[in-house]
Design a protein around this motif. Structure first.
Motif, short mmCIF file in Angstrom:
data_model
loop_
_atom_site.label_atom_id
_atom_site.label_comp_id
_atom_site.label_asym_id
_atom_site.label_seq_id
_atom_site.Cartn_x
_atom_site.Cartn_y
_atom_site.Cartn_z
N ASN A 292 1.05 -1.36 -0.36
CA ASN A 292 0.21 0.30 -0.23
C ASN A 292 0.85 1.35 -0.37
OD1 ASN A 292 -2.13 -1.34 -0.22
ND2 ASN A 292 -2.78 -1.51 2.26
N LYS A 293 2.00 1.37 1.37
CA LYS A 293 2.95 2.37 1.10
C LYS A 293 3.06 2.62 -0.43
CE LYS A 293 3.50 1.97 5.54
NZ LYS A 293 4.73 1.31 6.28
N PHE A 294 4.08 1.61 -0.64
CA PHE A 294 4.74 2.08 -2.68
C PHE A 294 3.63 2.10 -3.79
CE2 PHE A 294 8.15 -1.75 -1.07
CZ PHE A 294 9.16 -0.19 -0.40
N GLU A 295 2.28 2.28 -3.88
CA GLU A 295 1.50 1.98 -4.73
C GLU A 295 1.35 3.99 -4.15
OE1 GLU A 295 -2.06 -0.28 -4.47
OE2 GLU A 295 -1.19 -2.44 -5.12
N SER A 296 1.15 3.73 -2.69
CA SER A 296 0.31 5.54 -2.81
C SER A 296 1.81 6.20 -2.88
CB SER A 296 0.12 5.88 -0.87
OG SER A 296 0.91 7.47 -1.20
N LEU A 297 3.30 6.18 -3.02
CA LEU A 297 4.14 6.12 -3.18
C LEU A 297 4.02 6.88 -5.19
CD1 LEU A 297 7.11 7.62 -2.70
CD2 LEU A 297 8.53 5.54 -2.38
N ILE A 298 4.05 5.53 -5.66
CA ILE A 298 4.16 5.73 -7.40
C ILE A 298 3.52 6.60 -7.25
CG2 ILE A 298 3.89 4.09 -9.12
CD1 ILE A 298 4.75 2.26 -6.95
N PHE A 299 1.88 6.65 -7.08
CA PHE A 299 1.31 7.41 -6.85
C PHE A 299 1.54 8.40 -7.26
CE2 PHE A 299 -2.85 10.02 -6.27
CZ PHE A 299 -3.33 10.18 -8.06
N LYS A 300 2.22 9.28 -6.17
CA LYS A 300 3.07 10.17 -5.80
C LYS A 300 3.80 11.02 -6.81
CE LYS A 300 1.51 10.97 -1.35
NZ LYS A 300 1.54 10.67 -0.04
N LEU A 301 4.44 9.65 -7.28
CA LEU A 301 6.19 10.07 -8.36
C LEU A 301 5.14 10.18 -9.38
CD1 LEU A 301 8.16 7.51 -6.83
CD2 LEU A 301 8.18 9.87 -6.97
N LYS A 302 4.35 9.55 -10.13
CA LYS A 302 3.20 9.86 -10.99
C LYS A 302 3.38 11.00 -11.31
CE LYS A 302 2.03 4.73 -12.66
NZ LYS A 302 0.63 3.92 -12.84
N GLU A 303 2.21 11.78 -10.50
CA GLU A 303 2.25 13.39 -10.18
C GLU A 303 2.93 14.36 -10.41
OE1 GLU A 303 -0.29 13.60 -6.55
OE2 GLU A 303 -2.24 12.96 -7.35
N HIS A 304 4.30 13.54 -9.12
CA HIS A 304 5.08 14.78 -10.00
C HIS A 304 6.02 14.91 -10.87
CE1 HIS A 304 9.13 16.58 -8.51
NE2 HIS A 304 9.83 15.93 -9.39
N ARG A 305 6.11 13.74 -11.79
CA ARG A 305 5.96 13.32 -13.20
C ARG A 305 5.78 14.10 -14.05
NH1 ARG A 305 6.76 7.61 -16.55
NH2 ARG A 305 7.56 8.67 -18.62
N GLU A 306 3.70 14.15 -14.10
CA GLU A 306 3.53 15.04 -14.58
C GLU A 306 3.48 15.95 -14.11
OE1 GLU A 306 -1.06 13.26 -14.18
OE2 GLU A 306 -0.35 11.35 -14.84
N ALA A 307 3.96 16.64 -13.55
CA ALA A 307 4.04 18.51 -13.19
C ALA A 307 5.45 18.64 -13.81
CB ALA A 307 3.94 18.28 -11.76
N VAL A 308 6.73 17.44 -13.70
CA VAL A 308 7.48 17.56 -14.82
C VAL A 308 7.22 17.85 -15.69
CG1 VAL A 308 10.02 17.08 -14.92
CG2 VAL A 308 8.61 17.35 -12.79
N GLU A 309 6.94 17.14 -16.66
CA GLU A 309 6.08 16.97 -18.07
C GLU A 309 5.50 18.02 -18.49
OE1 GLU A 309 3.81 13.48 -18.64
OE2 GLU A 309 6.30 12.06 -18.88
N GLN A 310 4.49 18.91 -17.94
CA GLN A 310 3.73 19.91 -17.51
C GLN A 310 4.63 21.29 -18.08
OE1 GLN A 310 0.97 19.60 -18.52
NE2 GLN A 310 0.73 22.09 -19.45
N LYS A 311 5.30 21.30 -16.94
CA LYS A 311 6.86 22.92 -16.73
C LYS A 311 7.34 22.00 -18.30
CE LYS A 311 9.70 23.96 -14.24
NZ LYS A 311 10.28 24.41 -12.46
N ASN A 312 8.01 21.07 -18.96
CA ASN A 312 8.42 20.83 -19.76
C ASN A 312 8.32 21.60 -20.76
OD1 ASN A 312 11.05 20.47 -21.60
ND2 ASN A 312 10.32 18.12 -21.51
N LYS A 313 6.69 21.35 -21.52
CA LYS A 313 5.78 21.43 -22.16
C LYS A 313 6.15 22.65 -22.25
CE LYS A 313 1.47 20.71 -24.13
NZ LYS A 313 0.17 20.07 -24.42
N ASP A 314 5.71 23.95 -21.36
CA ASP A 314 5.32 24.70 -20.75
C ASP A 314 7.04 25.74 -21.15
OD1 ASP A 314 3.27 24.91 -20.35
OD2 ASP A 314 3.48 25.00 -17.60
N ARG A 315 7.83 25.31 -20.64
CA ARG A 315 9.32 25.66 -20.98
C ARG A 315 9.84 25.53 -22.85
NH1 ARG A 315 8.25 27.45 -16.69
NH2 ARG A 315 10.33 27.17 -15.34
#
Length: 604
Positions: A292-315
């Motif tokens: 359960n903890k790893f699933e939560s961590l993976i979910f948060k890492l996916k959100e962080h990855r999406e945010a970084v990709e969005q930021k890269n897209k803006d740049r």
């Protein structure tokens, strides 16, 4: 000493008896008892009777065959398993035994017509415990039951497939016949026990009692002959024999006491430590919590990855905008250069413009250097910001992990006491007060201090667990890093595979035509094979019909042979009973003659 020996030689379990041993039991009057009867008859001077009926062999001889003496290698079952009357008789036999021997589950003919696996397990376990009270089914029922029947010398194999579908019409008759065989075996043992207990010569089953009887016989002969010295020697020999047996019994009792002590120590040790089931359940709970903890961590890492990709897209969009702006400025400069070139200027204007151009270039160079330094500072600040955001997210994850372990989140958790300790991080917010969803200073921190004070006494016991969690977190971060490297490697491999796929597609298109031709050829071959299979099937059905007819004839023949064997067995039992009654009457007459003789001697 005779009582102790008799107790030690009481009923034994049938688990270790072979079929030949079952045929030579002494409980129904075997060859050993007949030989003893011969010996007593010759001692008392009675002639003309040798302990067996003339013209017949003794029950322990070579003529007698037991109904349990079938070879384990026999594959053909002669019993009419397809006869409903026979199956109903087996059901009645089984119900009679279960109801008269304390079976504690409901049983009826309807239940035994199509039983469930649970009913079968209950019945077979009850019967096995009647054979041996310490016998238990350990492991899978489909593997243990055939092995136990094999050890009991059941003459026919029990397949595992039949135990997977107990109540099916093709499996239940053979299993019912096996249970009936086991009931008959138990009834045989009970009957033998009754005969052994009620027999007049029961003491002859005891070696010590037989030795004492022989001592009485020999000493009485010497007493009548007036040979007192031989009587004393016989008494000394008997005393020495009993003393030796007493020593053996004492040593055996001591050995058994040591074994009992060892077993008790083992039981105490086994009961003191947790069972394997409890250990595995705890391990399972820990693993589920980690998942359960790893699933939560993976979910948060996916959100962080999406945010970084969005930021890269803006740049990237900003970069395209800047490139477009640069192109426009270059075009405007070109237009201005054309305008300047078309203007009519004098030498002073050229010098003045050159000076202005030099100044402007210096200013531009200065601004460019300032811009580069500012960009470097901005990039450095952005990297620091990203690092801080990652540290803050890591700290937040660690906080959530610890809070979840301490059961303080959500607000309905066991130790939350209605306070919302959950933190939601919004690192992209421009307002510092909106970075967290709660007031860290005025609400969350006082509540945490209060919670910390209430659980300060548990800190030492939790420290070890915190270290383990930190190790798991480090391992998770290492695993995450490895997964990211694997993702990069897989992306490069994916690109290569896409190129290879294009090439394979071109090659595949070229091969499709040849494959279609091959498919047509295979269809023709399949059609020919189907025609051949139909012919083979008809021949197989004809052969199966012939074999089925032969099997039915063999079943009828085997049934007749079984009935003949049963009749011979019944006749042998009648002869055995008559022989026993004759021996009892003879012994009674000898006893009366002996008493009369002693009375005459005493009177004279």
């Amino acid at each position: 000493e005779p009582a102790m020996t008799s107790t030690m030689s009481r009923r034994q379990t049938l688990g270790g008896l072979s079929a030949s041993q079952l045929n030579t039991r002494t409980s129904t009057g075997g060859a050993q008892r007949v030989e003893n009867v011969k010996k007593r008859a010759s001692t008392t001077g009675i002639a003309g009777h040798n302990g067996a009926t003339p013209g017949r062999k003794t029950p322990g001889g070579s003529r007698r065959t037991s109904i349990f003496g079938w070879s384990q290698q026999s594959k053909l079952d002669p019993r009419p398993l397809t006869d409903k009357q026979y199956l109903n008789e087996c059901v009645r036999t089984l119900i009679t035994y279960l109801t008269t021997h304390g079976y504690d589950n409901p049983v009826s003919p309807k239940t035994l017509t199509h039983p469930t696996s649970k009913d079968f397990v209950h019945i077979v376990t009850f019967l096995f415990r009647k054979v041996d009270s310490s016998l238990k089914i350990v492991g899978k029922m489909e593997e243990e039951v055939p092995q136990i029947f094999k050890k009991l010398k059941y003459p026919f194999p029990i397949s595992r497939s039949a135990l997977y579908a107990v109540g099916s019409p093709h499996s239940w008759p053979s299993l019912l016949a096996a249970l009936t065989w086991l009931v008959e075996l138990l009834n045989y043992e009970e009957r033998a026990e009754e005969i052994r207990e009620n027999s007049v010569d029961n003491f002859e089953c005891d070696t010590s009692s037989r030795d004492f009887f022989e001592f009485v016989d020999k000493s009485y002969k010497h007493f009548l002959a007036g040979n007192d010295e031989e009587c004393v020697l016989l008494e000394d020999d008997l005393r020495a024999t009993f003393q030796e047996k007493d020593k053996e019994r004492i040593a055996e009792v001591s050995r058994h006491e040591e074994e009992i002590h060892t077993f008790k120590s083992s039981i105490t040790e086994l009961t003191a430590r947790p069972t394997p089931l409890e250990t595995l359940q705890q391990k399972k709970s820990d693993l589920e919590s980690d998942i359960n903890k790893f699933e939560s961590l993976i979910f948060k890492l996916k959100e962080h990855r999406e945010a970084v990709e969005q930021k890269n897209k803006d740049r990237q969009e900003e970069l395209h905008a800047k490139a477009e702006e640069l192109r426009k400025i270059e075009a405007e400069n070109k237009d201005l250069e054309e305008v300047v070139s078309n203007q009519s200027v004098n030498k002073e204007d050229v010098q003045r413009m050159a000076q202005q151009r030099s100044k402007l270039q210096d200013i531009l160079q200065s601004l460019t250097s300032q811009k580069d330094s500012l960009l470097d500072a901005a990039l450095e600040d952005e990297a620091k910001f990203e690092k801080k955001v990652e540290e803050l997210e890591s700290t937040t994850r660690q906080y959530h992990t610890t809070a979840d372990r301490l059961q303080v989140i959500p607000s309905t958790a066991k130790h939350a006491e209605g306070v919302n300790f959950e933190i939601k991080l919004n690192a992209r917010s421009d307002n510092p007060s909106e970075i967290f969803n709660v007031d860290m200073k005025n609400k969350l921190k006082p509540a945490l201090i209060k919670l910390s004070e209430s659980y300060i006494k548990k800190t030492r016991s939790v420290a070890q667990e915190m270290l383990e969690l930190q190790e798991k977190l480090d391992a998770s971060e290492e695993a995450l890093s490895e997964k990211q490297e694997e993702i990069s490697l897989l992306e490069s491999q994916n690109n290569k595979l896409e190129e290879q796929t294009k090439q394979l597609k071109e090659t595949t298109d070229a091969d499709i035509a040849s494959k279609n031709a091959e498919i047509q050829r295979i269809k023709a071959d399949v059609h020919n094979l189907k025609e051949t299979a139909v012919k083979s099937l008809s021949e197989s059905e004809t052969q199966a019909h012939a074999l089925r007819t032969e099997y039915e004839e063999l079943c009828v023949t085997t049934t007749l042979e079984t009935e003949m064997v049963n009749k011979e067995l019944a006749a042998a039992l009648e002869v055995l009973i008559g022989h026993k009654l004759h021996i009892q009457q003879t012994l009674k007459r000898i006893d009366e003659q002996t008493k009369n003789y002693v009375e005459d001697v005493m009177a004279s």
